[in-house]
Design an enzyme around this catalytic site. Structure first.
Site, PDB file in Angstrom:
ATOM      1  N   HIS A 459       1.111  -1.220   0.187  1.00 36.32           N
ATOM      2  CA  HIS A 459      -0.049  -0.104   0.122  1.00 36.32           C
ATOM      3  C   HIS A 459       0.945   1.370  -0.002  1.00 36.32           C
ATOM      4  CE1 HIS A 459      -2.391   3.104   2.189  1.00 36.32           C
ATOM      5  NE2 HIS A 459      -3.354   2.847   1.444  1.00 36.32           N
ATOM      6  N   ARG A 566      -8.459   4.558  -9.328  1.00 32.92           N
ATOM      7  CA  ARG A 566      -9.218   3.584  -8.484  1.00 32.92           C
ATOM      8  C   ARG A 566      -9.996   4.431  -7.504  1.00 32.92           C
ATOM      9  NH1 ARG A 566      -2.981   2.424  -8.510  1.00 32.92           N
ATOM     10  NH2 ARG A 566      -2.676   0.386  -8.594  1.00 32.92           N
ATOM     11  N   ARG A 622     -12.349   2.662 -12.639  1.00 32.41           N
ATOM     12  CA  ARG A 622     -12.526   1.104 -12.033  1.00 32.41           C
ATOM     13  C   ARG A 622     -13.647   1.150 -10.874  1.00 32.41           C
ATOM     14  NH1 ARG A 622      -7.584  -1.897  -9.161  1.00 32.41           N
ATOM     15  NH2 ARG A 622      -8.166  -0.610  -7.311  1.00 32.41           N
ATOM     16  N   GLU A 750      -6.769 -10.095 -13.791  1.00 33.38           N
ATOM     17  CA  GLU A 750      -5.874  -9.690 -12.336  1.00 33.38           C
ATOM     18  C   GLU A 750      -5.880 -11.255 -11.941  1.00 33.38           C
ATOM     19  OE1 GLU A 750      -6.355  -5.968  -9.993  1.00 33.38           O
ATOM     20  OE2 GLU A 750      -8.388  -6.661 -10.698  1.00 33.38           O
ATOM     21  N   GLY A 771      -4.051  -6.253 -14.610  1.00 30.51           N
ATOM     22  CA  GLY A 771      -3.436  -5.753 -13.375  1.00 30.51           C
ATOM     23  C   GLY A 771      -2.669  -6.499 -13.022  1.00 30.51           C
ATOM     24  N   THR A 772      -1.358  -6.339 -13.335  1.00 30.92           N
ATOM     25  CA  THR A 772      -0.187  -7.242 -13.033  1.00 30.92           C
ATOM     26  C   THR A 772       0.185  -7.057 -11.702  1.00 30.92           C
ATOM     27  OG1 THR A 772       1.119  -5.365 -13.938  1.00 30.92           O
ATOM     28  CG2 THR A 772       0.693  -7.432 -15.422  1.00 30.92           C
ATOM     29  N   ASN A 773      -0.306  -6.127 -10.755  1.00 23.35           N
ATOM     30  CA  ASN A 773       0.052  -6.460  -9.180  1.00 23.35           C
ATOM     31  C   ASN A 773      -0.576  -7.578  -8.884  1.00 23.35           C
ATOM     32  OD1 ASN A 773       1.260  -3.931  -9.686  1.00 23.35           O
ATOM     33  ND2 ASN A 773      -0.694  -2.615  -8.954  1.00 23.35           N
ATOM     34  N   ASP A 774      -1.947  -7.619  -9.158  1.00 21.64           N
ATOM     35  CA  ASP A 774      -2.800  -8.820  -8.443  1.00 21.64           C
ATOM     36  C   ASP A 774      -2.379 -10.148  -9.248  1.00 21.64           C
ATOM     37  OD1 ASP A 774      -4.265  -8.375  -5.944  1.00 21.64           O
ATOM     38  OD2 ASP A 774      -5.377  -6.895  -7.279  1.00 21.64           O
ATOM     39  N   CYS A 836      -2.060  -1.855 -16.393  1.00 17.69           N
ATOM     40  CA  CYS A 836      -2.271  -0.665 -15.260  1.00 17.69           C
ATOM     41  C   CYS A 836      -1.653  -1.118 -14.008  1.00 17.69           C
ATOM     42  CB  CYS A 836      -3.544  -0.387 -15.105  1.00 17.69           C
ATOM     43  SG  CYS A 836      -4.818  -1.407 -14.283  1.00 17.69           S
TER      44      CYS A 836
END
Ligand code: PEP
Ligand code: MG
Length: 876
Positions: A459, A566, A622, A750, A771-774, A836
């Site tokens: 975060h 977001r 989103r 994601e 959503g390449t983070n998730d 993103c």
């Protein structure tokens, strides 16, 4: 003496001393072991090294380069074994009384190499001759330099002993060279048990062998391996006739650079030292002269305007030859300027950009060549404040650099303390074990963020990058105690609230006190350079921006549109958070509607502002993603305050929190799952988007097509359900307002399942944004919030080549992306594809997306220039 610079002697022919053999680059092409430098000589870098090749290149342009001979890397290996040719043209030169220098010519200059040796060929007889021609002082200086250089670098005697000899020979008028020479010769003889070698050829052979061995020795190998050299890195050697920097008249040596190393603007800088040799001018203990006239002291321009003019002329020629700004090493011999070497001018990133732009304007390089000359990642040096390279702050701890730039400030341990510090006009650094949405206000107020835990996509890191704040995460050497408001260091020392520290979010370093900073600057060349990148790139670069303030930043950094709003970040403002909490606590449908009716105008207002700022450019919003418990208070005190504010018992607050708590919230009730089970929230958001879009049309007379994105889908039916409700809202708003509206529905890919089922899901949507983070988190089964604990070790041990949350894992996650792109476009070739996740600001990942045919990447505002350049480079 004069015969040593006789031009006839400068044109000795090529020689072959050994039978030719296959060269080190593996080709069968053969080259002579030794090549005399001439304009027509063939001296490839891969065989004779970079310095020798540079000398020939300069000779081709008729620049004055001392006569010399280049030895191939393979030949140098033989020198190391003591194998020398019977005869070579160097012998003729040495016999004729020429002194020579010996310099390294590695295949790659970055590999370094042993020190230069000057004045080889000096001996007692020549010393005597030079006394007659140049005088005692000059003769002593030449001989002394050689004796000491030879003793230290070839005979390997201790340099400190010779420093002591020089110290003992100091008089009020400077070093007494005659005394120093006598003592040095005597010391050599006593240490080596033999007199100083007098035969010039023998001196040269010993020097060649010693350099070859030093190159191959353990410390040489370790040093260059650290600079990326392969184990069999080759070393060429270059022997050149000495140009005398000492003599009667204008003699000296120096280094010149024709542009500023910090701004890249034309600015002659460097040092010159009369009556000196080699790199003496760079010795900061000596008072060197300026090159151009300068109020602060004497200059070459004043001492010898002709030499100065020649130097400038040669500098311009060198720029044209190399199509780059160069630094030249030169010697002045009786007013004549000789060039010894030319290397790329020193430059920081700002200067590199200015130089590249200027070279295009001079017609020396093309726009595309200029774009290729700057590594996108390095742009962050221009985009963020940096620690002044002259400052030498003391490091107190180290973490992972998660958001670039540097900042200093007083440490604070809570969001309210950061807000209070800002109100007092004080710079603060928010220190937390980890941040949570509760910290958002403090993060907005702080100048940098430091967390003990968390990874590159935690975060704290994600928010800091959006805000452009320096952030260091996973500083696990320190222990943060928010109760006692202290940081404990590994040695037990504690830092109290208010202590000033400096963070470097690029390197992850944490320093004591306020280090000097260099502020970022976007000058004309920087803008021009990025404008060229925009002309070249085919892929869009959008921004992740959550608030109108972020959007302004996105525009300032040249974003094409917004790729991710977001929306949950719009609810963290304290006023809105209360309403959100009322929504979460509502038991009855009417109460929920009341809360949503309060949230609707807030969201609509934000969207209106964003649409107005973007003025028709694409905006992708989103729908709510995080689990609801993220909006609830975490501490008992906060829970009590909420109960008071809502007029309900504390027990009800804690019971609701209990109800909402999950074992794995990131895999739980969030994203589209929340959208389907509590559909009123998405309904409200869709209405806010549509009404804001119509407001834009009212105000401008132009229509826009907002993009609405559904997070965390894994099945087409989820999308169908959400789509039918959003369509219904769209119809309702259209009939209320009597105006047609249009929108695009898309999904975030994601989850691995969404990637696998992309063909199916594409039936219900018009775009997909990865959503390449998730997706990274779920593909690896690796928590993005906890990865920081072991990621450094994993990367150090080469388990992972790079943190996959920082740079896209092209082998695994990348394969999912390619597969999903192909499947998604199988029945819908015009399906818009974007990315993103935080990887949108990573140059390698951007390149991957450009090559995969994506329509855009979306990154934090401050990363936009990096992505613009990376996207352009993918096209070159
Ligand atoms: C992602 O998962 O890549 C993404 C952009 O969403 P978030 O970081 O908000 O989960
Ligand atoms: Mg996500």
């Amino acid at each position: 003496l004069l015969c040593s610079i006789d031009t006839q002697m400068r044109s000795l022919s090529q020689c072959v001393a050994y039978p030719p053999e296959a060269q080190m680059d593996g080709t069968q092409e053969t080259y002579p072991d030794c090549v005399a430098l001439s304009a027509t000589a063939e001296v490839p870098v891969s065989v004779y090294g970079a310095r020798a090749a540079a000398a020939v290149e300069l000779l081709r342009a008729n620049l004055p380069i001392p006569n010399g001979w280049a030895f191939a890397a393979d030949t140098v290996r033989k020198f190391g074994r003591g194998e020398f040719p019977e005869s070579w043209p160097v012998s003729t030169a040495l016999k004729n009384g020429v002194m020579v220098s010996l310099r390294v010519s590695p295949i790659n200059r970055d590999w370094g190499g042993p020190e230069t040796l000057l004045n080889i060929g000096m001996n007692a007889a020549r010393h005597k001759d030079l006394i007659d021609t140049l005088g005692q002082e000059a003769a002593d200086a030449f001989y002394l330099r050689f004796v000491q250089g030879f003793a230290i670098n070839v005979a390997r005697l201790d340099a400190e002993d010779f420093d002591a000899i020089l110290d003992r020979s100091k008089t009020d008028a400077g070093t007494d060279s005659a005394t120093a020479l006598a003592h040095s010769l005597a010391y050599y003889e006593s240490e080596m048990d033999m007199p100083f070698p007098q035969d010039p050829e023998d001196q040269l052979r010993q020097a060649l062998r010693s350099m070859a061995n030093a190159w191959n020795g353990a410390s040489g190998r370790i040093l260059r391996a650290a600079r990326g050299a392969p184990a069999d890195a080759g070393l060429g050697l270059l022997v050149q006739e000495m140009v005398l920097g000492i003599g009667k008249g204008e003699f000296g040596s120096g280094i010149a650079q024709f542009v500023s190393p910090t701004t890249g603007t034309v600015n002659l800088s460097g040092r010159y030292l009369g009556q000196s040799q080699g790199r003496d001018a760079m010795d900061t203990t000596k008072t060197a002269q300026y090159l151009a006239q300068d109020k602060r002291g004497p200059s070459l321009e004043e001492a010898c305007p002709e030499s100065f003019m020649l130097l400038q002329r040669y500098g311009a020629q060198v720029r044209e030859i190399y199509r780059d700004e160069m630094q030249v090493e030169f010697t002045v011999e009786d007013g004549q300027v000789w060039l010894l070497d030319a290397t790329p001018a020193e430059r920081n990133v700002r200067a590199a950009i200015a130089i590249a732009v200027n070279l295009v304007e001079l017609g020396l390089i093309s726009r595309d060549q200029a774009l290729a000359r700057v590594a996108p990642r390095n742009l962050s040096e221009v985009l963020h404040a940096q620690i002044d390279p002259k400052a030498a702050p003391k490091q107190l701890a180290m973490g992972i650099g998660a958001s670039p730039g540097a900042a200093s400030g007083k440490i604070v341990f809570s969001s309210p303390a950061a807000v209070a510090a800002q109100a007092r006009g004080e710079a603060s650094i928010l220190v937390r074990v980890e941040t949570s949405p509760d910290d958002i206000r403090g993060m907005h107020s702080a100048n940098a963020i430091l967390t003990e835990r968390g990874g590159i996509n935690s975060h704290a890191a994600v928010v800091a990058r959006t805000l452009g704040l320096p952030c260091v995460v996973s500083a696990e050497d320190i222990s943060v105690d928010k109760r006692s408001k202290t940081i404990t260091l590994p040695d037990g020392q504690t830092l109290k609230e208010g202590t000033v520290i400096t963070l470097d979010g690029s390197t992850g370093q944490i320093f004591w006190g306020a280090a000097g900073l260099v502020e970022p600057k976007f000058d004309g060349p920087f803008r021009q350079f990025l404008a060229w990148a925009d002309e070249v790139r085919e892929m869009g670069v959008r921004c992740n921006a959550d608030t109108p303030q972020d959007v302004r930043m996105a525009l300032a950094f040249g974003s094409d549109g917004i790729g991710l709003v977001r929306t949950e970040h719009m609810f963290y403002d304290p006023g809105r958070l209360t309403v959100m909490r009322e929504l979460i606590f509502a038991d009855k449908a009417e109460d929920r509607i009341d809360a949503l009716n309060l949230l609707l105008p807030m969201q609509r207002g934000d969207f209106q502002e964003i649409f107005a700022l973007m003025n028709g450019a694409q905006v992708c919003i989103r729908l709510l993603d995080p689990p609801l418990h993220e909006f609830l208070p975490t501490t008992r005190a906060q829970q009590k305050a909420l109960a008071d504010a809502m007029g309900i018992p504390s027990s009800k607050v804690s019971a609701r929190i209990e109800e909402l708590s999950e074992f794995n919230p990131m895999l739980g009730m969030r994203g589209v799952r929340l959208g389907i089970t509590v559909p009123e929230i998405y309904d409200m958001q869709a209405r806010a988007i549509f009404e804001a879009a119509l407001e834009f049309t009212n105000a401008t007379g132009r229509s826009i097509t907002p993009e609405i994105m559904v997070p965390l889908v894994s099945a087409n039916h989820e999308v169908e359900l959400v789509k039918s409700r959003i369509d219904a809202i769209a119809s309702a708003v259209q009939s209320e307002r009597g105006v047609a509206l249009d929108y695009k529905l898309g999904v975030m890919v994601e989850t691995p399942r969404a990637a696998l089922r992309a063909r199916d899901i594409a039936r219900s949507c018009e775009f997909m944004s990865f959503g390449t983070n998730d997706l990274t988190q779920m593909t690896y089964g690796l928590s993005r919030d906890d990865a920081g604990r072991f990621m450094r070790e994993y990367v150090n041990l080469n388990v992972f080549p790079e943190d996959p949350f920082r740079s896209l894992d092209v082998d695994g996650v990348g394969e999912l992306l390619l597969m999903a792109a192909e499947r998604g476009r199988a029945d819908k070739p015009d399906l818009l594809l974007g990315l993103c996740g935080e990887h949108g600001g990573d140059p390698e990942s951007v390149k991957f997306c450009a090559e995969a045919g994506f329509d855009y990447v979306s990154c934090s505002p401050f990363s936009t220039p990096i992505a613009r350049l990376a996207a352009a480079q993918a096209q070159l």
